[in-house]
Motif scaffolding. Sequence first.
Motif, PDB file in Angstrom:
ATOM      1  N   VAL A  69       0.853  -1.188   0.000  1.00 26.64           N
ATOM      2  CA  VAL A  69       0.000   0.000   0.000  1.00 26.64           C
ATOM      3  C   VAL A  69       0.893   1.244   0.000  1.00 26.64           C
ATOM      4  CG1 VAL A  69      -1.989  -1.128   1.060  1.00 26.64           C
ATOM      5  CG2 VAL A  69      -0.230  -0.131   2.526  1.00 26.64           C
ATOM      6  N   GLU A  70       0.316   2.381   0.342  1.00 27.69           N
ATOM      7  CA  GLU A  70       1.030   3.647   0.273  1.00 27.69           C
ATOM      8  C   GLU A  70       2.296   3.629   1.136  1.00 27.69           C
ATOM      9  OE1 GLU A  70      -2.069   3.271   1.267  1.00 27.69           O
ATOM     10  OE2 GLU A  70      -3.303   4.048  -0.352  1.00 27.69           O
ATOM     11  N   ARG A  95      -8.730  -1.045  -0.651  1.00 30.12           N
ATOM     12  CA  ARG A  95      -7.957  -0.524  -1.767  1.00 30.12           C
ATOM     13  C   ARG A  95      -8.444  -1.146  -3.071  1.00 30.12           C
ATOM     14  NH1 ARG A  95      -6.962   2.293   1.772  1.00 30.12           N
ATOM     15  NH2 ARG A  95      -4.971   3.203   2.471  1.00 30.12           N
ATOM     16  N   GLN A 116     -11.315   5.816   0.430  1.00 32.49           N
ATOM     17  CA  GLN A 116     -11.269   7.156  -0.136  1.00 32.49           C
ATOM     18  C   GLN A 116     -12.560   7.418  -0.906  1.00 32.49           C
ATOM     19  OE1 GLN A 116      -7.785   7.056  -2.635  1.00 32.49           O
ATOM     20  NE2 GLN A 116      -6.792   5.650  -1.214  1.00 32.49           N
ATOM     21  N   SER A 241      -1.954   3.888  -8.941  1.00 32.53           N
ATOM     22  CA  SER A 241      -3.375   4.020  -9.265  1.00 32.53           C
ATOM     23  C   SER A 241      -3.742   5.501  -9.310  1.00 32.53           C
ATOM     24  CB  SER A 241      -4.231   3.296  -8.229  1.00 32.53           C
ATOM     25  OG  SER A 241      -4.264   4.037  -7.015  1.00 32.53           O
ATOM     26  N   ARG A 244      -5.329   8.337  -4.000  1.00 34.39           N
ATOM     27  CA  ARG A 244      -4.315   8.793  -3.032  1.00 34.39           C
ATOM     28  C   ARG A 244      -4.882   8.727  -1.627  1.00 34.39           C
ATOM     29  NH1 ARG A 244      -3.283  11.589  -7.641  1.00 34.39           N
ATOM     30  NH2 ARG A 244      -1.072  11.857  -8.201  1.00 34.39           N
ATOM     31  N   ASP A 245      -3.972   8.563  -0.649  1.00 30.78           N
ATOM     32  CA  ASP A 245      -4.423   8.560   0.733  1.00 30.78           C
ATOM     33  C   ASP A 245      -4.546   9.983   1.246  1.00 30.78           C
ATOM     34  OD1 ASP A 245      -1.871   9.459   1.267  1.00 30.78           O
ATOM     35  OD2 ASP A 245      -1.223   7.645   2.309  1.00 30.78           O
ATOM     36  N   ASN A 249      -0.248  10.501  -0.664  1.00 31.18           N
ATOM     37  CA  ASN A 249       0.550   9.424  -1.251  1.00 31.18           C
ATOM     38  C   ASN A 249      -0.287   8.619  -2.241  1.00 31.18           C
ATOM     39  OD1 ASN A 249       2.977   9.775   0.443  1.00 31.18           O
ATOM     40  ND2 ASN A 249       1.622   9.126   2.111  1.00 31.18           N
ATOM     41  N   THR A 250       0.287   8.308  -3.392  1.00 31.38           N
ATOM     42  CA  THR A 250      -0.425   7.535  -4.403  1.00 31.38           C
ATOM     43  C   THR A 250      -0.569   6.082  -3.955  1.00 31.38           C
ATOM     44  OG1 THR A 250       0.409   8.930  -6.178  1.00 31.38           O
ATOM     45  CG2 THR A 250      -0.403   6.762  -6.798  1.00 31.38           C
ATOM     46  N   SER A 251      -1.768   5.528  -4.107  1.00 26.86           N
ATOM     47  CA  SER A 251      -2.012   4.132  -3.763  1.00 26.86           C
ATOM     48  C   SER A 251      -1.526   3.230  -4.887  1.00 26.86           C
ATOM     49  CB  SER A 251      -3.508   3.888  -3.532  1.00 26.86           C
ATOM     50  OG  SER A 251      -3.994   4.651  -2.457  1.00 26.86           O
TER      51      SER A 251
END
Length: 308
Positions: A69-70, A95, A116, A241, A244-245, A249-251
């Motif tokens: 993950v992130e 996710r 998200q 992907s 983002r969290d 941060n990009t997942s």
Amino acid sequence: MPTSRTKRSAAAALAALTLVVTAACSSSGGGKTTSAPRAKVLAVKIDNVAAARPPTGLEKADIVYVEQVEAGLSRLLAAYSSALPAVIGPVRSARETDLELLRQFDDPTLAYSGAQSALRPSIEAAPLDALPPSKAPDAYFRSGDRDAPHNLYVRPGKIPGASTGVNAAEDIGLRFAAPPPGGAPVDERTVSYPSALFTFTWATDRDEWLVSMDKAPARTASGDRIGAATVVLQNVDVQPSRFRDRGGNTSPFSATVGSGSAEVLRDGMSYDVAWERSTAESPTGFTTRDGEPMTFATGQVWIVLVPN
């Protein structure tokens, strides 16, 4: 007195006999069967940072998926069907990778803490029963011995729909039987993510691969070592992907539809195999170098999604 390995051999022989009988009643071509009852799978997204350990109820899962993950960290997606513990957790957010993995199962229930906002439409459109705390408040509770967000737990007994008793791994076509020829002896394997480390060490006295996380022995809530009968190190493409969290941060998304290589660890041996999943609805098939279906040792299966 029979040894643990003798018991394992007898169990494997019984599993193989059961498999032959089941296959006679199944649809041709392998994969999911049509005559046997389908597993009623409860999938739970489990937190896996240091503050979230030890997990509760993880040892009862049929399959444990490990995904990146992130920030290079890891989380677990545990699939339950043959047995349900009283409590599972700590539960965290879903996710995109989870949605693709779970399409192998028949209408699974996904217990998760949330997601998200951009991902929620995809969860609602997925062929699963999404069950965050807002939909089943009586099933979730916060523990007082940990700080949030690492203290959310779920009680499976308060989730509608009883377990079928069917193993979730068998439900997606994994075969429990005697090992194939051609394996190589191995004592240990390590997988690293940017900010997480997993080591699997063969324990002859337990006929299991003992799990360590970030160089520390992984334990259950009761203090027992966590072990897996079979470990699959599945090489996959990990891509950014569009999600983002909260920290921006990009997942990462681990692609589990397609094909690639994998290493299967069982009975103190390593097997180089190929994996293939032609569509999201298809189960993942694992085959040996001879083109035969890979067989798994009776017990819990860990599938680690390893970045190519």
